[in-house]
Scaffold this motif. Structure first.
Motif, mmCIF file in Angstrom:
data_model
loop_
_atom_site.group_PDB
_atom_site.id
_atom_site.type_symbol
_atom_site.label_atom_id
_atom_site.label_comp_id
_atom_site.label_asym_id
_atom_site.label_seq_id
_atom_site.Cartn_x
_atom_site.Cartn_y
_atom_site.Cartn_z
ATOM 1 N N GLU A 281 -21.398 4.073 -25.471
ATOM 2 C CA GLU A 281 -20.192 3.835 -24.670
ATOM 3 C C GLU A 281 -18.992 3.476 -25.545
ATOM 4 N N GLN A 282 -19.247 2.863 -26.684
ATOM 5 C CA GLN A 282 -18.162 2.496 -27.607
ATOM 6 C C GLN A 282 -17.831 3.642 -28.567
ATOM 7 N N GLU A 283 -18.380 4.823 -28.290
ATOM 8 C CA GLU A 283 -18.137 6.014 -29.131
ATOM 9 C C GLU A 283 -18.690 5.865 -30.545
ATOM 10 N N ARG A 284 -19.852 5.195 -30.650
ATOM 11 C CA ARG A 284 -20.562 5.051 -31.915
ATOM 12 C C ARG A 284 -19.650 4.499 -33.009
ATOM 13 N N PRO A 285 -19.183 3.236 -32.849
ATOM 14 C CA PRO A 285 -18.198 2.666 -33.769
ATOM 15 C C PRO A 285 -18.725 2.351 -35.170
ATOM 16 N N CYS A 286 -20.019 2.462 -35.357
ATOM 17 C CA CYS A 286 -20.599 2.203 -36.671
ATOM 18 C C CYS A 286 -21.723 3.213 -36.903
ATOM 19 N N PRO A 287 -22.133 3.380 -38.155
ATOM 20 C CA PRO A 287 -23.200 4.344 -38.448
ATOM 21 C C PRO A 287 -24.536 3.924 -37.825
ATOM 22 N N PRO A 288 -25.447 4.881 -37.639
ATOM 23 C CA PRO A 288 -26.763 4.572 -37.048
ATOM 24 C C PRO A 288 -27.496 3.442 -37.771
ATOM 25 N N GLU A 289 -27.414 3.411 -39.085
ATOM 26 C CA GLU A 289 -28.113 2.372 -39.850
ATOM 27 C C GLU A 289 -27.568 0.979 -39.522
ATOM 28 N N GLU A 290 -26.249 0.886 -39.302
ATOM 29 C CA GLU A 290 -25.650 -0.418 -39.003
ATOM 30 C C GLU A 290 -26.016 -0.902 -37.604
ATOM 31 N N ILE A 291 -25.944 -0.021 -36.609
ATOM 32 C CA ILE A 291 -26.305 -0.460 -35.249
ATOM 33 C C ILE A 291 -27.797 -0.772 -35.188
ATOM 34 N N ALA A 292 -28.599 -0.052 -35.942
ATOM 35 C CA ALA A 292 -30.033 -0.349 -35.987
ATOM 36 C C ALA A 292 -30.257 -1.747 -36.557
ATOM 37 N N ALA A 293 -29.566 -2.069 -37.630
ATOM 38 C CA ALA A 293 -29.715 -3.386 -38.253
ATOM 39 C C ALA A 293 -29.191 -4.495 -37.327
ATOM 40 N N ARG A 294 -28.045 -4.258 -36.699
ATOM 41 C CA ARG A 294 -27.475 -5.277 -35.796
ATOM 42 C C ARG A 294 -28.393 -5.534 -34.607
ATOM 43 N N SER A 295 -28.895 -4.468 -33.996
ATOM 44 C CA SER A 295 -29.770 -4.656 -32.829
ATOM 45 C C SER A 295 -31.092 -5.283 -33.255
ATOM 46 N N ALA A 296 -31.591 -4.935 -34.432
ATOM 47 C CA ALA A 296 -32.836 -5.539 -34.924
ATOM 48 C C ALA A 296 -32.664 -7.041 -35.130
ATOM 49 N N ARG A 297 -31.493 -7.463 -35.652
ATOM 50 C CA ARG A 297 -31.240 -8.902 -35.827
ATOM 51 C C ARG A 297 -31.235 -9.621 -34.477
ATOM 52 N N LEU A 298 -30.609 -9.013 -33.475
ATOM 53 C CA LEU A 298 -30.592 -9.625 -32.141
ATOM 54 C C LEU A 298 -32.002 -9.751 -31.584
ATOM 55 N N ILE A 299 -32.770 -8.709 -31.737
ATOM 56 C CA ILE A 299 -34.137 -8.700 -31.214
ATOM 57 C C ILE A 299 -34.996 -9.730 -31.956
ATOM 58 N N ARG A 300 -34.823 -9.815 -33.285
ATOM 59 C CA ARG A 300 -35.550 -10.839 -34.070
ATOM 60 C C ARG A 300 -35.210 -12.238 -33.561
ATOM 61 N N ALA A 301 -33.942 -12.475 -33.251
ATOM 62 C CA ALA A 301 -33.527 -13.794 -32.751
ATOM 63 C C ALA A 301 -34.232 -14.119 -31.427
ATOM 64 N N VAL A 302 -34.370 -13.132 -30.567
ATOM 65 C CA VAL A 302 -35.069 -13.347 -29.290
ATOM 66 C C VAL A 302 -36.537 -13.631 -29.542
ATOM 67 N N ILE A 303 -37.139 -12.876 -30.433
ATOM 68 C CA ILE A 303 -38.563 -13.057 -30.730
ATOM 69 C C ILE A 303 -38.791 -14.447 -31.314
ATOM 70 N N GLU A 304 -37.945 -14.833 -32.258
ATOM 71 C CA GLU A 304 -38.108 -16.143 -32.895
ATOM 72 C C GLU A 304 -37.895 -17.289 -31.910
#
Length: 183
Positions: A157-180
């Motif tokens: 929806e944001q027109e892919r404002p960052c490369p795939p590797e960056e959004i993957a890393a950002r979402s992984a950090r969020l998910i890790r925070a939930v898991i922890e």
């Protein structure tokens, strides 16, 4: 999950037909939404015969499933795949990036609840049993799958404002925070 049908590399006609059908699918979903797209619409837009469509797919859902199954296969890999989970997640986002119009159409306002649910279930199944605090009731995988899908939707929806590797890393950090926080 249906298995993608392999196509011999030498069969240009089959690859061309599938590419035309995929492009027609995206155009039609953007215009009408998946539920209102018919096989006749697809074949007319792609300028291929119905027989050609049915040689490749049983229905429009099989076409969508094949594309998604390719994404899941890219992310999961096989037993010889030595990529880290982060590298696999980035590969999944690269696939989403390659088909961004289709995923934005399927997950957007005119999208398909069927597809969004199928994506959540596949991602939940993939994560079941892999995280600390994962309970038998499936809460953690279900919540994580929802976060995965929302990460994808936001990025598209944001027109892919960052490369795939960056959004993957950002979402992984969020998910890790939930898991922890669950442990």
């Amino acid at each position: 999950m249906s298995r993608p049908q392999s196509v011999p590399a030498s069969n240009v006609r089959i690859r061309r037909t599938r590419a035309l059908l995929r492009e027609a699918l995206v155009d039609l979903i953007e215009e009408r939404g998946l539920d209102r797209v018919t096989v006749g619409d697809l074949t007319t837009r792609a300028m291929v015969s119905r027989a050609a469509f049915y040689r490749n797919y049983r229905d429009k859902y099989a076409l969508v499933e094949q594309i998604f199954d390719e994404a899941m296969a890219e992310m999961i890999g096989d037993h010889t795949d030595d990529r880290t989970p982060g590298e696999r997640w980035a590969g999944f986002f690269r696939h989403i990036d390659s088909y961004h119009r289709m995923y934005r159409a399927l997950l957007g306002r005119k999208g398909s609840p069927w597809f969004a649910d199928r994506m959540r279930v596949a991602l939940a199944d993939m994560t079941t049993g892999h995280f600390p605090g994962d309970s038998a009731d499936g809460l953690v995988p279900t919540v994580l799958a929802g976060m995965f899908v929302q990460s994808i939707v936001w990025w598209l929806e944001q027109e892919r404002p960052c490369p795939p590797e960056e959004i993957a890393a950002r979402s992984a950090r969020l998910i890790r925070a939930v898991i922890e926080s669950d442990t």
